[in-house]
Design a protein around this motif. Structure first.
Motif, PDB file in Angstrom:
ATOM      1  N   LEU A   5       0.839  -1.203   0.000  1.00  0.00           N
ATOM      2  CA  LEU A   5       0.000   0.000   0.000  1.00  0.00           C
ATOM      3  C   LEU A   5       0.873   1.252   0.000  1.00  0.00           C
ATOM      4  CD1 LEU A   5      -2.830   1.420   0.322  1.00  0.00           C
ATOM      5  CD2 LEU A   5      -2.380   1.362   2.786  1.00  0.00           C
ATOM      6  N   PHE A   6       1.896   1.260   0.875  1.00  0.00           N
ATOM      7  CA  PHE A   6       2.736   2.457   0.970  1.00  0.00           C
ATOM      8  C   PHE A   6       3.699   2.542  -0.212  1.00  0.00           C
ATOM      9  CE2 PHE A   6       1.657   1.482   5.468  1.00  0.00           C
ATOM     10  CZ  PHE A   6       0.820   2.556   5.665  1.00  0.00           C
ATOM     11  N   ALA A   7       4.179   1.370  -0.673  1.00  0.00           N
ATOM     12  CA  ALA A   7       5.094   1.383  -1.819  1.00  0.00           C
ATOM     13  C   ALA A   7       4.382   2.020  -3.014  1.00  0.00           C
ATOM     14  CB  ALA A   7       5.542  -0.035  -2.149  1.00  0.00           C
ATOM     15  N   ARG A   8       3.147   1.616  -3.238  1.00  0.00           N
ATOM     16  CA  ARG A   8       2.396   2.166  -4.365  1.00  0.00           C
ATOM     17  C   ARG A   8       1.915   3.579  -4.077  1.00  0.00           C
ATOM     18  NH1 ARG A   8      -2.184  -1.061  -7.163  1.00  0.00           N
ATOM     19  NH2 ARG A   8      -1.772  -3.070  -6.171  1.00  0.00           N
ATOM     20  N   GLY A   9       1.438   3.803  -2.848  1.00  0.00           N
ATOM     21  CA  GLY A   9       0.822   5.083  -2.511  1.00  0.00           C
ATOM     22  C   GLY A   9       1.845   6.193  -2.329  1.00  0.00           C
ATOM     23  N   VAL A  10       2.798   5.984  -1.437  1.00  0.00           N
ATOM     24  CA  VAL A  10       3.744   7.043  -1.101  1.00  0.00           C
ATOM     25  C   VAL A  10       4.811   7.158  -2.194  1.00  0.00           C
ATOM     26  CG1 VAL A  10       5.456   7.805   0.605  1.00  0.00           C
ATOM     27  CG2 VAL A  10       3.308   6.770   1.362  1.00  0.00           C
ATOM     28  N   GLY A  11       5.158   6.020  -2.812  1.00  0.00           N
ATOM     29  CA  GLY A  11       6.118   6.060  -3.916  1.00  0.00           C
ATOM     30  C   GLY A  11       7.328   5.181  -3.665  1.00  0.00           C
ATOM     31  N   GLU A  12       7.552   4.275  -4.605  1.00  0.00           N
ATOM     32  CA  GLU A  12       8.629   3.291  -4.542  1.00  0.00           C
ATOM     33  C   GLU A  12      10.007   3.910  -4.300  1.00  0.00           C
ATOM     34  OE1 GLU A  12       8.110  -0.530  -4.517  1.00  0.00           O
ATOM     35  OE2 GLU A  12       6.958   0.131  -6.279  1.00  0.00           O
ATOM     36  N   SER A  13      10.226   5.128  -4.828  1.00  0.00           N
ATOM     37  CA  SER A  13      11.571   5.703  -4.777  1.00  0.00           C
ATOM     38  C   SER A  13      11.738   6.744  -3.665  1.00  0.00           C
ATOM     39  CB  SER A  13      11.907   6.348  -6.116  1.00  0.00           C
ATOM     40  OG  SER A  13      11.115   7.507  -6.288  1.00  0.00           O
ATOM     41  N   THR A  14      10.690   6.938  -2.846  1.00  0.00           N
ATOM     42  CA  THR A  14      10.819   7.957  -1.797  1.00  0.00           C
ATOM     43  C   THR A  14      11.679   7.428  -0.648  1.00  0.00           C
ATOM     44  OG1 THR A  14       8.833   7.110  -0.736  1.00  0.00           O
ATOM     45  CG2 THR A  14       8.545   8.951  -2.270  1.00  0.00           C
ATOM     46  N   ASP A  15      12.286   8.353   0.107  1.00  0.00           N
ATOM     47  CA  ASP A  15      13.038   7.957   1.298  1.00  0.00           C
ATOM     48  C   ASP A  15      12.138   7.199   2.268  1.00  0.00           C
ATOM     49  OD1 ASP A  15      15.289   9.081   0.356  1.00  0.00           O
ATOM     50  OD2 ASP A  15      15.329  10.800   1.726  1.00  0.00           O
ATOM     51  N   ILE A  16      10.892   7.680   2.370  1.00  0.00           N
ATOM     52  CA  ILE A  16       9.963   7.062   3.326  1.00  0.00           C
ATOM     53  C   ILE A  16       9.851   5.563   3.049  1.00  0.00           C
ATOM     54  CG2 ILE A  16       7.529   6.943   4.039  1.00  0.00           C
ATOM     55  CD1 ILE A  16       7.351   9.930   3.808  1.00  0.00           C
TER      56      ILE A  16
END
Ligand code: HAM
Length: 420
Positions: free
Chosen positions: A50-61
């Protein structure tokens, strides 16, 4: 001290300072409840995906900061690093968007987790109050949320904060800008990591704090000069609504947020008394997130305000928070029988809505009075053996020292009246 300590990057909320956190949570969320936002609570963990897709695969988070775990059943879960993906997931799952009443307005408050380097104002466990308005594309909604946040900070007594505003464009104009920016960045003298970032997430490079990089960024192409007509018009509407509401903002064409889902309006509230971790809140529009999660097109906007940093900001400005529900009356029994009688009085007082406490642990008069004074109560209700025989208790004003006998059977009514 025991052998155990709070884990690195975390801290405990302890009285009396914990009261400021409650007051801030309340202060940040009360305006949302008055503006039609309904309360939502989602689990503290979700699927990693969910977070990988939502927040973004390449973000630091997602790449560095998520606490992930594999359950005994083999599920890959992550402690939530933010709230937006979860709230949208829950809204889609419950079909809230199908009720024929858009936008769906939701607010939340809770704990979030990011494995970050610890520093003042940056923790591995922190609190946010957040709001999401799901399913409509209307600049008035962006403005509403920004105004609610600015007014909430002000109502808490905060003054030295600034609002930074930007537009990140949409799927029509951002890809072209991204390519132009990449071309510019490829011509710079950058280290390997940053060059990799240019290929994956070039907008994040604009946010690089290192002087050697910053120097080279003067003259970098900016999104605001590449907005399509729709995005430019939308941004003008948001700005004029903020102007009309008297909310002051600064244009920050380099404001890039650490999450990939943003489109169009993005903003951040920063406080100048906090050092490098100056963002006390932030958010923006995320028109494509629902589709990224497999849902229908649901243009949305939201924000999250950091409770920990808002408390730090209030402390930096020397602003106290109103602490309601302190003890009103503190009962001081002398002797076993008095203890039992006053326990009953305290219970009755509490049932009547009066904040009351009692000296526990068989303390003598002197120690019990010390506790009464420390409690911050306005009155002590003292019951000695003589009083008991006379059917009275002594009501002592802890501010003036004045003491008056009150009939025991009418003590609850009397104390309630005195405390107004
Ligand atoms: P964010 O900017 O990552 O946005 O976090 C919002 C706020 O949470 C920050 O401005 C900061 O005050 C606080 N915060 C973040 N990380 C930490 C930390 N490690 N320690 C202490 N405080 C922290 C979001 O989370 C988005 N979900 C906001 C949003 C909602 N956008 C649209 N809707």
């Amino acid at each position: 001290m025991s052998t155990f300590q709070a884990p690195k990057g975390t801290y405990d909320l302890i009285p009396p300072r914990s009261a400021a956190f409650l007051a801030v949570r309340e202060g940040l969320s009360a305006p949302l409840r008055r503006a039609g936002y309904g309360y939502i609570e989602t689990p503290g963990f979700e699927s990693v995906e969910l977070f990988a897709r939502g927040v973004g695969e390449s973000t630091d988070i997602v790449t560095k900061e998520m606490y992930t775990l594999t359950t005994k059943g083999g599920d890959e879960l992550a402690l939530r690093p933010e709230g937006t993906a979860s709230v949208l997931r829950a809204a889609l799952e419950a079909n809230l968007h199908k009720g024929g009443n858009l936008p769906v307005k939701l607010w939340y408050s809770g704990s979030y987790y990011r494995y970050e380097r610890q520093q003042k104002g940056r923790y591995r466990h922190f609190s946010q109050v957040g709001a999401e308005a799901i399913g409509s594309e209307d600049p008035a909604l962006d403005a509403e949320l920004i105004i609610l946040a600015a007014d909430a900070y002000r109502a808490l007594g905060l003054r030295d904060f600034r609002l930074l505003l930007n537009s990140l464009g949409d799927r029509a104009c951002r890809p072209g800008y991204r390519a132009t920016l990449q071309e510019f960045l490829r011509g710079l003298d950058l280290d390997e990591d940053t060059r990799a970032r240019v290929e994956i997430n070039p907008l994040r490079v604009l946010d690089d704090k290192r002087e050697s990089v910053r120097r080279q960024l003067t003259g970098a192409p900016l999104m605001r000069d590449h907005l399509c007509a729709e995005c430019a018009a939308y941004h003008r509407r948001v700005r004029s609504l903020l102007d009309a509401a008297g909310v002051v903002y600064e244009d920050d064409p380099r404001l890039v947020r650490g999450l990939d889902y943003y489109t169009r309006t993005t903003f951040e509230f920063v406080h100048d008394g906090l050092g490098s971790q100056s963002a006390i809140g932030g958010g923006g529009r995320y028109d494509g997130l629902s589709e990224m999660l497999g849902g229908p097109a649901l243009p949305s906007v939201g924000w999250a305000l950091g409770v920990d940093r808002t408390v730090l900001a209030l402390e930096a400005e020397g602003v106290g928070t109103e602490v309601p529900d302190g003890t009103g009356v503190f009962a001081v029994p002398v002797g076993e029988e008095a203890r039992e009688v006053l326990f009953g009085v305290v219970t009755a007082l509490r049932r009547e809505g009066v904040a009351a406490d009692l000296a526990y642990g068989g303390k003598g008069l002197k120690n019990a009075m010390k506790s009464a004074n420390r409690s911050g109560a306005r009155y002590a209700l003292i019951l000695g053996e003589r009083d008991l025989a006379d059917g009275v208790a002594q009501l002592k004003d802890l501010g003036t020292g004045e003491q008056t006998p009150v009939p025991l059977d009418g003590a609850v009514t009397e104390v309630r009246a005195k405390l107004g």
